[in-house]
Design a protein around this motif. Structure first.
Motif, PDB file in Angstrom:
ATOM      1  N   TYR A 238       0.829  -1.209   0.000  1.00 38.19           N
ATOM      2  CA  TYR A 238       0.000   0.000   0.000  1.00 38.19           C
ATOM      3  C   TYR A 238       0.862   1.257   0.000  1.00 38.19           C
ATOM      4  CZ  TYR A 238      -4.096   2.893   0.776  1.00 38.19           C
ATOM      5  OH  TYR A 238      -5.091   3.827   0.630  1.00 38.19           O
ATOM      6  N   ALA A 239       1.941   1.265   0.781  1.00 45.72           N
ATOM      7  CA  ALA A 239       2.883   2.384   0.764  1.00 45.72           C
ATOM      8  C   ALA A 239       4.051   2.013  -0.137  1.00 45.72           C
ATOM      9  CB  ALA A 239       3.375   2.705   2.168  1.00 45.72           C
ATOM     10  N   ARG A 240       4.407   2.945  -1.018  1.00 42.48           N
ATOM     11  CA  ARG A 240       5.493   2.713  -1.965  1.00 42.48           C
ATOM     12  C   ARG A 240       6.492   3.861  -1.847  1.00 42.48           C
ATOM     13  NH1 ARG A 240       0.604   2.168  -4.311  1.00 42.48           N
ATOM     14  NH2 ARG A 240       0.763   4.217  -5.311  1.00 42.48           N
ATOM     15  N   TYR A 241       7.762   3.540  -2.070  1.00 44.41           N
ATOM     16  CA  TYR A 241       8.828   4.526  -1.934  1.00 44.41           C
ATOM     17  C   TYR A 241       9.572   4.685  -3.248  1.00 44.41           C
ATOM     18  CZ  TYR A 241       7.945   3.280   2.944  1.00 44.41           C
ATOM     19  OH  TYR A 241       7.344   3.009   4.153  1.00 44.41           O
ATOM     20  N   ALA A 242      10.040   5.893  -3.504  1.00 40.90           N
ATOM     21  CA  ALA A 242      10.844   6.126  -4.693  1.00 40.90           C
ATOM     22  C   ALA A 242      12.149   5.334  -4.577  1.00 40.90           C
ATOM     23  CB  ALA A 242      11.147   7.617  -4.833  1.00 40.90           C
ATOM     24  N   PRO A 243      12.625   4.760  -5.673  1.00 44.09           N
ATOM     25  CA  PRO A 243      13.893   4.022  -5.635  1.00 44.09           C
ATOM     26  C   PRO A 243      15.010   4.907  -5.085  1.00 44.09           C
ATOM     27  CG  PRO A 243      12.783   3.680  -7.731  1.00 44.09           C
ATOM     28  CD  PRO A 243      12.025   4.759  -7.026  1.00 44.09           C
ATOM     29  N   GLY A 244      15.775   4.357  -4.172  1.00 43.71           N
ATOM     30  CA  GLY A 244      16.901   5.101  -3.613  1.00 43.71           C
ATOM     31  C   GLY A 244      16.539   6.070  -2.512  1.00 43.71           C
ATOM     32  N   LEU A 245      15.254   6.137  -2.131  1.00 40.37           N
ATOM     33  CA  LEU A 245      14.873   7.047  -1.054  1.00 40.37           C
ATOM     34  C   LEU A 245      15.569   6.637   0.240  1.00 40.37           C
ATOM     35  CD1 LEU A 245      12.992   9.436  -0.207  1.00 40.37           C
ATOM     36  CD2 LEU A 245      11.362   7.700   0.522  1.00 40.37           C
ATOM     37  N   GLU A 246      16.164   7.589   0.924  1.00 41.21           N
ATOM     38  CA  GLU A 246      16.923   7.300   2.137  1.00 41.21           C
ATOM     39  C   GLU A 246      16.054   6.603   3.181  1.00 41.21           C
ATOM     40  OE1 GLU A 246      19.688   9.588   5.488  1.00 41.21           O
ATOM     41  OE2 GLU A 246      18.687  10.738   3.904  1.00 41.21           O
ATOM     42  N   GLU A 247      16.622   5.574   3.808  1.00 39.48           N
ATOM     43  CA  GLU A 247      15.902   4.806   4.818  1.00 39.48           C
ATOM     44  C   GLU A 247      15.437   5.690   5.959  1.00 39.48           C
ATOM     45  OE1 GLU A 247      14.379   1.519   7.082  1.00 39.48           O
ATOM     46  OE2 GLU A 247      14.705   1.930   4.957  1.00 39.48           O
ATOM     47  N   ALA A 248      16.230   6.669   6.339  1.00 42.37           N
ATOM     48  CA  ALA A 248      15.850   7.547   7.452  1.00 42.37           C
ATOM     49  C   ALA A 248      14.557   8.296   7.154  1.00 42.37           C
ATOM     50  CB  ALA A 248      16.975   8.538   7.740  1.00 42.37           C
ATOM     51  N   LEU A 249      14.338   8.686   5.913  1.00 43.94           N
ATOM     52  CA  LEU A 249      13.106   9.392   5.555  1.00 43.94           C
ATOM     53  C   LEU A 249      11.909   8.456   5.603  1.00 43.94           C
ATOM     54  CD1 LEU A 249      14.440  11.639   2.665  1.00 43.94           C
ATOM     55  CD2 LEU A 249      13.774  12.357   4.968  1.00 43.94           C
ATOM     56  N   ARG A 250      12.114   7.190   5.285  1.00 41.25           N
ATOM     57  CA  ARG A 250      11.034   6.207   5.414  1.00 41.25           C
ATOM     58  C   ARG A 250      10.650   6.044   6.883  1.00 41.25           C
ATOM     59  NH1 ARG A 250      12.307   1.564   0.865  1.00 41.25           N
ATOM     60  NH2 ARG A 250      13.584   2.855  -0.517  1.00 41.25           N
ATOM     61  N   LEU A 251      11.658   6.053   7.753  1.00 38.65           N
ATOM     62  CA  LEU A 251      11.382   5.948   9.189  1.00 38.65           C
ATOM     63  C   LEU A 251      10.614   7.159   9.690  1.00 38.65           C
ATOM     64  CD1 LEU A 251      14.804   4.569  10.522  1.00 38.65           C
ATOM     65  CD2 LEU A 251      12.698   3.286  10.144  1.00 38.65           C
ATOM     66  N   ILE A 252      11.053   8.341   9.296  1.00 37.00           N
ATOM     67  CA  ILE A 252      10.392   9.567   9.751  1.00 37.00           C
ATOM     68  C   ILE A 252       8.928   9.591   9.319  1.00 37.00           C
ATOM     69  CG2 ILE A 252      10.287  12.062   9.347  1.00 37.00           C
ATOM     70  CD1 ILE A 252      13.379  12.028   9.372  1.00 37.00           C
ATOM     71  N   ALA A 253       8.648   9.113   8.115  1.00 36.84           N
ATOM     72  CA  ALA A 253       7.284   9.127   7.604  1.00 36.84           C
ATOM     73  C   ALA A 253       6.365   8.199   8.388  1.00 36.84           C
ATOM     74  CB  ALA A 253       7.270   8.757   6.125  1.00 36.84           C
ATOM     75  N   GLU A 295      -4.866   4.367  -5.844  1.00 38.86           N
ATOM     76  CA  GLU A 295      -4.898   4.023  -4.437  1.00 38.86           C
ATOM     77  C   GLU A 295      -3.480   3.940  -3.893  1.00 38.86           C
ATOM     78  OE1 GLU A 295      -5.006  -0.871  -4.729  1.00 38.86           O
ATOM     79  OE2 GLU A 295      -6.813   0.214  -4.185  1.00 38.86           O
ATOM     80  N   GLY A 296      -3.380   3.938  -2.567  1.00 42.06           N
ATOM     81  CA  GLY A 296      -2.086   3.796  -1.914  1.00 42.06           C
ATOM     82  C   GLY A 296      -1.381   5.121  -1.692  1.00 42.06           C
ATOM     83  N   ILE A 297      -0.226   5.010  -1.040  1.00 40.87           N
ATOM     84  CA  ILE A 297       0.595   6.158  -0.692  1.00 40.87           C
ATOM     85  C   ILE A 297       1.945   6.016  -1.383  1.00 40.87           C
ATOM     86  CG2 ILE A 297       1.574   7.532   1.186  1.00 40.87           C
ATOM     87  CD1 ILE A 297      -1.408   7.321   1.377  1.00 40.87           C
ATOM     88  N   GLU A 298       2.375   7.075  -2.024  1.00 40.67           N
ATOM     89  CA  GLU A 298       3.706   7.108  -2.636  1.00 40.67           C
ATOM     90  C   GLU A 298       4.537   8.181  -1.957  1.00 40.67           C
ATOM     91  OE1 GLU A 298       5.904   8.032  -6.911  1.00 40.67           O
ATOM     92  OE2 GLU A 298       3.716   7.891  -6.811  1.00 40.67           O
ATOM     93  N   LEU A 299       5.695   7.801  -1.455  1.00 45.88           N
ATOM     94  CA  LEU A 299       6.641   8.763  -0.869  1.00 45.88           C
ATOM     95  C   LEU A 299       7.804   8.878  -1.837  1.00 45.88           C
ATOM     96  CD1 LEU A 299       7.335  10.588   1.546  1.00 45.88           C
ATOM     97  CD2 LEU A 299       8.530   8.636   2.563  1.00 45.88           C
ATOM     98  N   ALA A 300       7.865   9.993  -2.531  1.00 49.49           N
ATOM     99  CA  ALA A 300       8.838  10.153  -3.612  1.00 49.49           C
ATOM    100  C   ALA A 300       9.933  11.150  -3.240  1.00 49.49           C
ATOM    101  CB  ALA A 300       8.127  10.631  -4.867  1.00 49.49           C
TER     102      ALA A 300
END
Length: 300
Positions: A238-253, A295-300
């Motif tokens: 359901y949640a998708r991340y841009a390739p190469g997105l820093e892991e720390a930003l995924r945690l913060i989100a 649908e879903g969430i994209e963090l780019a």
């Protein structure tokens, strides 16, 4: 339908908004803890477009706790409720080894100005009214690895009511809103997306962060709830991340917030107007993404 608060329509012009929230201390100072817990509980009413009018205190306190500590917690909560223009009209306490405090809050809203989670539309922009990172910062402090200056900034943010942001938002067209608390930004954004039948695209570089949050995320100083939030929102892709997105930003989100800001979905013109109004009023507000079809969430 799940929402931030229950709503009971009294007549065509007025509806009651009611919510309850409480939790154990996240800071050492009892007065500050009470004020933060109150601000957090009041926020659900603001997220619905409402105005708090009264609150009932809920407390669980050890029977050997210094009475002055309990009184300070209650005073902090009462003062924050008064700042909101409401009153504490009573409450209830029980004995428990771990202190807990919060409020049951009642507010009023014009049914025509209600801002539920459902209602976001493709093309809407997403605005956020507080920076992220309270869970990471308070966890770092609890582990003895945090900077007190970072905690002070986090406490100031948690103490700030969403009252003014909600009042400014009421002057423009809003399609949906929620407050960012224990489920983290992605968790609460997912609720908006699911209930609205849309997708949300968030810009990682645009997310406002409290001082220290990125540093602690990079060091892995994450609260226990963060992992649960992440597992829930990522289930089934359901949640998708841009390739190469820093892991720390995924945690913060996914960081569980206490007394976080409002996430607001509104048309582009209304978003520009609200950003202008907030700037003129000295009220923080950031554009963090958009609503899209799908649908879903994209963090780019």
């Amino acid at each position: 339908m799940s929402d931030d608060a229950a709503v009971y329509k009294l007549d065509e012009a007025t509806a009651l908004v009611q919510t309850v929230d409480f939790f154990p201390p996240i800071v050492d100072d009892p007065y500050t803890f009470g004020a933060i817990a109150a601000a957090n509980a009041l926020s659900d009413v603001y997220a619905m477009g409402g105005r708090p009018i009264l609150a009932l205190a809920i407390a669980a306190l050890p029977d050997d706790l210094d009475p002055a500590v309990g009184a300070a917690i209650m005073q902090g909560g009462a003062d924050k409720v008064a700042e909101a223009g409401a009153v504490v009209a009573g409450g209830h306490t029980v004995v428990d080894r771990e202190p807990k405090y919060g409020l049951c809050v009642t507010g009023l809203v014009d049914p025509g100005r209600l801002t539920p989670k459902a209602g976001a539309r493709p093309g809407d922009r997403l605005l956020l009214t507080k920076p992220l990172g309270t869970g990471l910062i308070t966890t770092a402090i609890k582990r003895g690895e945090g900077d007190e200056a970072h905690l002070e900034a986090a406490v100031a943010s948690m103490l700030r009511l969403n009252r003014r942001a909600a009042e400014l938002a009421a002057a423009v067209e809003v399609h949906a809103a929620t407050d960012i608390t224990g489920f983290g930004l992605l968790g609460h954004a997912a609720e908006v997306a699911r209930h609205s039948g849309v997708g949300l695209r968030l810009e990682a570089a645009a997310l406002p962060l409290l001082p220290g949050a990125l540093e602690y995320a990079r060091r892995g100083l994450a609260p226990g709830g963060l992992g649960r939030n992440r597992a829930h929102v990522e289930a089934g892709g359901y949640a998708r991340y841009a390739p190469g997105l820093e892991e720390a930003l995924r945690l913060i989100a996914c960081d569980p917030q206490t007394s976080g800001g409002l996430l607001i979905a509104l048309p582009p013109g209304a978003a520009d107007e609200l950003l202008r109004r907030c700037a003129d009023a000295g009220e923080p507000c950031w554009a963090v993404g958009e609503v899209v079809a799908g649908e879903g969430i994209e963090l780019a």
